[in-house]
Design a protein around this motif. Sequence first.
Motif, short mmCIF file in Angstrom:
data_model
loop_
_atom_site.label_atom_id
_atom_site.label_comp_id
_atom_site.label_asym_id
_atom_site.label_seq_id
_atom_site.Cartn_x
_atom_site.Cartn_y
_atom_site.Cartn_z
N GLY A 246 24.98 32.75 31.66
CA GLY A 246 26.59 32.70 31.67
C GLY A 246 27.16 33.17 30.47
O GLY A 246 28.13 34.12 30.37
N CYS B 289 29.54 36.55 30.05
CA CYS B 289 30.88 36.71 29.14
C CYS B 289 30.95 37.66 27.91
O CYS B 289 31.97 38.66 27.93
CB CYS B 289 31.31 35.04 29.03
SG CYS B 289 31.60 34.20 30.22
N ALA C 17 27.29 38.65 35.79
CA ALA C 17 26.50 37.44 36.12
C ALA C 17 25.31 37.82 36.69
O ALA C 17 24.13 37.26 36.48
CB ALA C 17 27.31 36.29 36.59
N ALA D 45 29.52 32.04 34.17
CA ALA D 45 30.04 33.06 33.91
C ALA D 45 31.62 33.33 34.09
O ALA D 45 32.22 34.40 33.74
CB ALA D 45 29.09 34.21 34.01
N SER E 142 33.02 40.04 35.44
CA SER E 142 32.11 38.89 35.06
C SER E 142 31.25 38.73 36.28
O SER E 142 30.13 38.26 36.03
CB SER E 142 32.56 37.77 34.58
OG SER E 142 33.18 37.82 33.21
#
Length: 611
Positions: free
Chosen positions: A568, A572, A378, A347, A374
Amino acid sequence: MANEENGKSIEMGIRVSDPPIGAGNNGQSHVQQNEISVVIHNDSGNPAPMKAVGIDDGSFRARYSRWLSENSDTIKKVGLRVIGFAAIAAYVIFLVFACTRNFERARTLFIITMVILGIIVLSYVWPYISPPLWKYIFNPIGAFYSKYDRYLKWIVILVLIGLVVLFLVLDQPILPYRFASFGGLLAYVFICWIFSKHRAQVRWRPVVVGIVIQFIMGFLILRTTVGFQVFKFLGDLVTTFLNFTDAGSIFVFGTTYTAHFFAFKVLPLVIFFSAVISFLYYIGAMQVIIRVIARVMQVTMNTSPTESLNAAGNIFVGQTEAPLLVRPFLATMTKSELHAVMTGGFATIAGSVLGAYIGLGVPATHLLTASFMSAPAALAVAKLVYPETEKDTNFEVEDIKLEKGTETNFFEALSNGASTAIPLVANIAANLIVFTALLSFLDGLLGYFGGLVDFPQLTFRFICSYLFTPLALLLGIESKDAFNVGLLLAEKTVANEFVAYLTLSRWIAQRKLGNPVISVRSEVIAAYALCGFANFTSIGIQIGGLTPMAPSRKSDLAGLAFRALCSGTVACFMTACLAGMFYVPAVATGEGLINATTAAIVSTTMAATAS
């Protein structure tokens, strides 16, 4: 020297003698001999010399040498402190003088100094103020929430959703597509819950808190003047710092180095930034930052110390370097923790390649924001897709010792950082050559078959764009840009993020020339969505990098890899959704950049005045 006493005169003299030239010492070290001679003159004037007395000063030198060796560390520390205090005093004098001469010119240096000073003061004060905070505030709140967790979690979730909807309704006249971004965020959370490994055992605290942390960061950075200016300042600072790489590129490749832009302009940024990261590890600065961020995430999200530390490390280092922070614990981690470690790697991006993306022309402000946002995303997605069911940890982040670099000085640290970047640069170049060629081959092959049925525009990118268009729409991308953004998402997932950022950088350049491919808002959302290592090639990189650290967990790592890749990717996309909710084109006024709500008032006022 003479002295008269009772009719007698006394003469004293000192003679320093050396052994004769060429005289041997039978393997012994030479010691200079000092002699004191005393001569007494009687009444008759005849001298009555006495025997000379020799004094050996070797014992003094031995004691002096022994004292130096025994106290060398103390002498070194005192000397360094004296030099340090002198340097600080000189710097303060210089800063005061620069600010008095022209504060606007010295403002950047003043801000950096105040931030560093604040961090230092906080590090000394925090051990004294944290115990009462935990005792009287945090622990009682945590105990109350744990007691009524079954009911409070749903109340908190509904209240948060209501607040977000209210915020979007108040801002709705500015950009209606932000509703789509919020709906996409909820959709991605729902999809993760549907495919969760243990839906009934999901702990919602890390999920909700992780999204809330993202929400707060997105709001402060993208919707407030101060937050945006702070990160814009940091982004401009990083960009300016990285531009000094050009001096090295010119020295090695010549003044025409930009003719081969990616090889001689972008890839050297990776080497330079890697050296800087290595230096920060050597002096211990990176460890302090990572530990603070990890502690915040552990306390707020109630995640384990190891997965929190790994997630914090992923902000700055890559998917195989961050697990080194928790290497001793990898063999005994639960599957949920291993999944969180792998998700964090997919991520986020490494700090070393961040400079390369900036060099391509992607705005540094948004890349820095995405890197920080992020990390909690994550952890939130990882705990939703693979909840913890095996054990609870009984130690804290502070119990994990973070080692400093093993280098002897900062020159070696910089050199090692540059050397370790060489395989990374070679890997980036090789992957780009292979995947760009492969994508072109697939485009040509499908174009050939398409041409046989009068449909020559059939390409691999064309097919992938349609497959990823629904995901782009969930990000809040406008329908006219969804197909092109879907292409970027496809290139990032099938090939890697470098290929996608190359395409995005060309579109940004075309927009600046007056030929936009997608809107500025779509460019920003795409920049967030692409900011991660979530692609198929990274599966092999993670398994190959983590297996030597924990050979006994190879089968678990292989079994978790694809689920972590999807997690991941979603992390994002969730960061991109929040960017879509908050980002609006900045409006320049006499007071600087302002947020969207103020922009609406200003625009309405200006329109009324004009009429």
